[in-house]
Design a protein around this motif. Structure first.
Motif, PDB file in Angstrom:
ATOM      1  N   ALA A  58       0.848  -1.195   0.000  1.00 24.73           N
ATOM      2  CA  ALA A  58       0.000   0.000   0.000  1.00 24.73           C
ATOM      3  C   ALA A  58       0.879   1.238   0.000  1.00 24.73           C
ATOM      4  O   ALA A  58       2.018   1.209   0.454  1.00 24.73           O
ATOM      5  CB  ALA A  58      -0.902   0.004   1.227  1.00 24.73           C
ATOM      6  N   TYR A  59       0.333   2.343  -0.523  1.00 18.51           N
ATOM      7  CA  TYR A  59       1.105   3.585  -0.493  1.00 18.51           C
ATOM      8  C   TYR A  59       0.275   4.728   0.066  1.00 18.51           C
ATOM      9  O   TYR A  59      -0.956   4.728  -0.015  1.00 18.51           O
ATOM     10  CB  TYR A  59       1.662   3.936  -1.874  1.00 18.51           C
ATOM     11  CG  TYR A  59       0.670   4.386  -2.920  1.00 18.51           C
ATOM     12  CD1 TYR A  59       0.353   5.729  -3.086  1.00 18.51           C
ATOM     13  CD2 TYR A  59       0.083   3.466  -3.787  1.00 18.51           C
ATOM     14  CE1 TYR A  59      -0.526   6.156  -4.072  1.00 18.51           C
ATOM     15  CE2 TYR A  59      -0.795   3.873  -4.784  1.00 18.51           C
ATOM     16  CZ  TYR A  59      -1.095   5.223  -4.922  1.00 18.51           C
ATOM     17  OH  TYR A  59      -1.967   5.635  -5.901  1.00 18.51           O
ATOM     18  N   ALA A  60       0.966   5.691   0.664  1.00 18.83           N
ATOM     19  CA  ALA A  60       0.334   6.875   1.232  1.00 18.83           C
ATOM     20  C   ALA A  60       0.119   7.907   0.141  1.00 18.83           C
ATOM     21  O   ALA A  60       1.060   8.309  -0.539  1.00 18.83           O
ATOM     22  CB  ALA A  60       1.203   7.452   2.337  1.00 18.83           C
ATOM     23  N   SER A  61      -1.114   8.353  -0.013  1.00 18.38           N
ATOM     24  CA  SER A  61      -1.471   9.295  -1.068  1.00 18.38           C
ATOM     25  C   SER A  61      -1.890  10.619  -0.453  1.00 18.38           C
ATOM     26  O   SER A  61      -2.703  10.662   0.464  1.00 18.38           O
ATOM     27  CB  SER A  61      -2.614   8.721  -1.906  1.00 18.38           C
ATOM     28  OG  SER A  61      -2.996   9.606  -2.920  1.00 18.38           O
ATOM     29  N   GLY A  62      -1.322  11.710  -0.955  1.00 12.52           N
ATOM     30  CA  GLY A  62      -1.672  13.029  -0.449  1.00 12.52           C
ATOM     31  C   GLY A  62      -0.548  13.999  -0.688  1.00 12.52           C
ATOM     32  O   GLY A  62      -0.263  14.392  -1.805  1.00 12.52           O
TER      33      GLY A  62
ATOM     34  N   THR B 119       6.020   2.555   3.008  1.00 13.99           N
ATOM     35  CA  THR B 119       7.336   2.612   2.359  1.00 13.99           C
ATOM     36  C   THR B 119       7.245   3.241   0.973  1.00 13.99           C
ATOM     37  O   THR B 119       8.241   3.333   0.266  1.00 13.99           O
ATOM     38  CB  THR B 119       7.946   1.206   2.235  1.00 13.99           C
ATOM     39  OG1 THR B 119       7.053   0.372   1.476  1.00 13.99           O
ATOM     40  CG2 THR B 119       8.183   0.591   3.607  1.00 13.99           C
ATOM     41  N   ARG B 120       6.014   3.676   0.593  1.00 16.71           N
ATOM     42  CA  ARG B 120       5.780   4.368  -0.656  1.00 16.71           C
ATOM     43  C   ARG B 120       4.870   5.555  -0.390  1.00 16.71           C
ATOM     44  O   ARG B 120       3.899   5.450   0.363  1.00 16.71           O
ATOM     45  CB  ARG B 120       5.094   3.456  -1.684  1.00 16.71           C
ATOM     46  CG  ARG B 120       5.979   2.385  -2.287  1.00 16.71           C
ATOM     47  CD  ARG B 120       5.172   1.433  -3.142  1.00 16.71           C
ATOM     48  NE  ARG B 120       6.046   0.603  -3.956  1.00 16.71           N
ATOM     49  CZ  ARG B 120       5.662  -0.555  -4.502  1.00 16.71           C
ATOM     50  NH1 ARG B 120       4.429  -1.008  -4.340  1.00 16.71           N
ATOM     51  NH2 ARG B 120       6.515  -1.248  -5.238  1.00 16.71           N
ATOM     52  N   VAL B 121       5.177   6.689  -1.028  1.00 12.39           N
ATOM     53  CA  VAL B 121       4.342   7.880  -0.873  1.00 12.39           C
ATOM     54  C   VAL B 121       4.093   8.496  -2.245  1.00 12.39           C
ATOM     55  O   VAL B 121       4.908   8.373  -3.157  1.00 12.39           O
ATOM     56  CB  VAL B 121       4.994   8.920   0.064  1.00 12.39           C
ATOM     57  CG1 VAL B 121       5.223   8.340   1.451  1.00 12.39           C
ATOM     58  CG2 VAL B 121       6.303   9.440  -0.508  1.00 12.39           C
ATOM     59  N   LYS B 122       2.929   9.165  -2.351  1.00 14.34           N
ATOM     60  CA  LYS B 122       2.604   9.873  -3.592  1.00 14.34           C
ATOM     61  C   LYS B 122       2.275  11.323  -3.283  1.00 14.34           C
ATOM     62  O   LYS B 122       1.466  11.611  -2.398  1.00 14.34           O
ATOM     63  CB  LYS B 122       1.426   9.217  -4.317  1.00 14.34           C
ATOM     64  CG  LYS B 122       1.148   9.858  -5.685  1.00 14.34           C
ATOM     65  CD  LYS B 122       0.103   9.085  -6.461  1.00 14.34           C
ATOM     66  CE  LYS B 122      -1.303   9.386  -6.001  1.00 14.34           C
ATOM     67  NZ  LYS B 122      -2.329   8.678  -6.799  1.00 14.34           N
TER      68      LYS B 122
ATOM     69  N   ALA C   1      10.693  15.847  -1.151  1.00 15.79           N
ATOM     70  CA  ALA C   1      10.090  14.551  -0.840  1.00 15.79           C
ATOM     71  C   ALA C   1      11.109  13.434  -0.923  1.00 15.79           C
ATOM     72  O   ALA C   1      11.181  12.570  -0.033  1.00 15.79           O
ATOM     73  CB  ALA C   1       8.922  14.284  -1.797  1.00 15.79           C
ATOM     74  N   ARG C   2      11.930  13.438  -1.965  1.00 16.99           N
ATOM     75  CA  ARG C   2      12.948  12.388  -2.096  1.00 16.99           C
ATOM     76  C   ARG C   2      13.950  12.451  -0.940  1.00 16.99           C
ATOM     77  O   ARG C   2      14.311  11.417  -0.364  1.00 16.99           O
ATOM     78  CB  ARG C   2      13.656  12.521  -3.445  1.00 16.99           C
ATOM     79  CG  ARG C   2      14.873  11.625  -3.611  1.00 16.99           C
ATOM     80  CD  ARG C   2      14.556  10.161  -3.303  1.00 16.99           C
ATOM     81  NE  ARG C   2      13.804   9.533  -4.381  1.00 16.99           N
ATOM     82  CZ  ARG C   2      13.154   8.372  -4.254  1.00 16.99           C
ATOM     83  NH1 ARG C   2      13.137   7.739  -3.078  1.00 16.99           N
ATOM     84  NH2 ARG C   2      12.499   7.850  -5.272  1.00 16.99           N
TER      85      ARG C   2
ATOM     86  N   ASP D 290       9.801   4.334  -2.193  1.00 15.14           N
ATOM     87  CA  ASP D 290       9.322   4.733  -3.518  1.00 15.14           C
ATOM     88  C   ASP D 290       8.557   6.048  -3.449  1.00 15.14           C
ATOM     89  O   ASP D 290       7.753   6.272  -2.528  1.00 15.14           O
ATOM     90  CB  ASP D 290       8.414   3.662  -4.105  1.00 15.14           C
ATOM     91  CG  ASP D 290       9.169   2.396  -4.473  1.00 15.14           C
ATOM     92  OD1 ASP D 290      10.339   2.518  -4.892  1.00 15.14           O
ATOM     93  OD2 ASP D 290       8.604   1.296  -4.339  1.00 15.14           O
ATOM     94  N   LEU D 291       8.798   6.910  -4.437  1.00 16.57           N
ATOM     95  CA  LEU D 291       8.104   8.180  -4.568  1.00 16.57           C
ATOM     96  C   LEU D 291       7.331   8.194  -5.879  1.00 16.57           C
ATOM     97  O   LEU D 291       7.898   7.982  -6.953  1.00 16.57           O
ATOM     98  CB  LEU D 291       9.109   9.334  -4.548  1.00 16.57           C
ATOM     99  CG  LEU D 291       8.552  10.736  -4.803  1.00 16.57           C
ATOM    100  CD1 LEU D 291       7.572  11.143  -3.702  1.00 16.57           C
ATOM    101  CD2 LEU D 291       9.679  11.758  -4.907  1.00 16.57           C
TER     102      LEU D 291
END
Length: 364
Positions: free
Chosen positions: A133-137, A159-162, A179-180, A188-189
């Motif tokens: 799963a990834y965090a979106s926002g 471990t992944r964000v958008k 962000a990076r 992961d970005l």
């Protein structure tokens, strides 16, 4: 024999406190809405699904389709979908009607699993309940706040964000770099372009994303333009993702045939339900295209999409909104838990979730 005897639409809305409102590059967000579709059988089973479209249009479609749902066996998922798709022929090939069918379909899968005592991901052919799963926002006013949001998401187990782009060149470049730096090289970005780029700007920005090792570039261009997506895809090594505004397999088939996308974002709450999303994912896999569903509305949709990802060999990850969405944080009796970047769907029958009735009433 178990048959469906009731179909119910529950339209939900909440307004955000002024200190928690936010803006996307497309405009401000002051509240959220979604529709839960609940089916009940004659022997007391309950199935739930989510439809993400204008509530009045969802209600109109469900009112029309209800007589073709009541009285039927919920274990016949494919037969249900084909019947509803055929009945809605004159108004339902894209848009709210397909979303309504999708909500009904999710609820039918939930009932199917409960009727036979198996989780949906297993009925679909999956072998593990654990789904990335990834965090979106990351919709903030400064690059520094974007970095803070990214760090907070990592602290919550992601471990992944958008993040979103499409504000202006200087902000977008600085925010991606921030962000990076915040998440480091091992997470992961993803970057969502919010349909705000012209092709020359998208080509230039894609080079920035390459430099920062971005995992995907989502919908930078109009989602109606295959040609520009194809040109951008040929010019960048960053995978392109698209599909949150596409519907049903015939819509996604054009993206795949035009070789315009690397990752399809088919959402069970918009694109036609679990039945249709599995077909989309399968056709995409045959063309070497990956699958990572959009899920922006509520926790029911997140879980329904996660079951599809769990059963799809080309499934990558599922989206979890992190903007303070009450439909994500409060709607389920047991909130979604992310550990080491994954959610565990478990082995409970059906979708494996229950609604929190108090939260449901408060937002109804």
């Amino acid at each position: 024999m178990t048959v469906i005897d009731r179909v119910e639409c529950i339209h939900l809305r909440f307004s955000m406190p002024m200190d928690r409102t936010f803006s996307t590059p497309s405009g401000p967000v002051h509240g959220r809405l979604t529709t839960i579709i609940r089916l009940t059988t004659d022997d007391g089973l309950t199935g739930i699904g989510s439809a993400y479209a204008h509530p009045a249009l969802v209600q109109a479609a469900v009112d029309h389709l209800t007589p073709f749902v009541v009285g039927y066996d919920p274990r016949e998922t494919e037969r249900h979908w084909n019947r509803l798709h055929g009945i809605s022929r004159w108004y339902g090939r894209k848009g709210a009607a397909v979303s309504a069918i999708g909500g009904i379909d999710q609820a039918i899968w939930d009932l199917h699993g409960k009727a036979v005592g198996a989780p949906v991901w297993q009925l679909l052919g999956g072998t593990s309940p654990v789904v990335p799963a990834y965090a979106s926002g990351m919709l903030y006013s400064t690059p520094e706040r974007v970095a803070e949001g990214c760090r907070a998401a990592i602290a919550r187990g992601f471990t992944r964000v958008k993040m979103r782009a499409g504000w202006n060149w200087d902000y977008d470049v600085a925010a991606v770099a921030a962000a990076r730096a915040a998440i480091g090289p091992d997470c992961d970005l993803m970057v969502d372009g919010t349909w705000r780029f012209r092709l020359p700007d998208a080509l230039a920005f894609a080079r920035v994303l390459e430099d920062h090792g971005v995992f995907w570039f989502e919908e930078p261009l109009s989602s109606d333009d295959f040609d520009e997506f194809r040109q951008l895809r040929a010019a960048t090594s960053v995978p392109l993702a698209c599909g949150e505004n596409e519907f049903a397999i015939h819509g996604f088939r054009e993206w795949v045939r035009n070789e315009a996308v690397d990752i399809v974002k088919a959402d069970a709450s918009r694109a036609g339900g679990i039945t249709e999303v599995m077909k989309i994912a399968s056709e995409a896999a045959a063309a070497g295209v990956r699958f990572a569903p959009h899920s922006w509305c509520d926790a029911v949709a997140v879980v329904a999409n996660a079951h599809a990802v769990a059963a799809s060999p080309n499934g990558i990850t599922v989206e979890i909104d992190q903007t303070g969405n009450r439909f994500i944080e409060e709607l389920l009796g047991n909130p979604l838990l992310v550990v080491d970047g994954c959610i565990d769907l478990g082995y409970r029958p059906g979708l494996g979730i229950e609604l929190d009735e108090a939260a449901l009433a408060d937002m109804h």
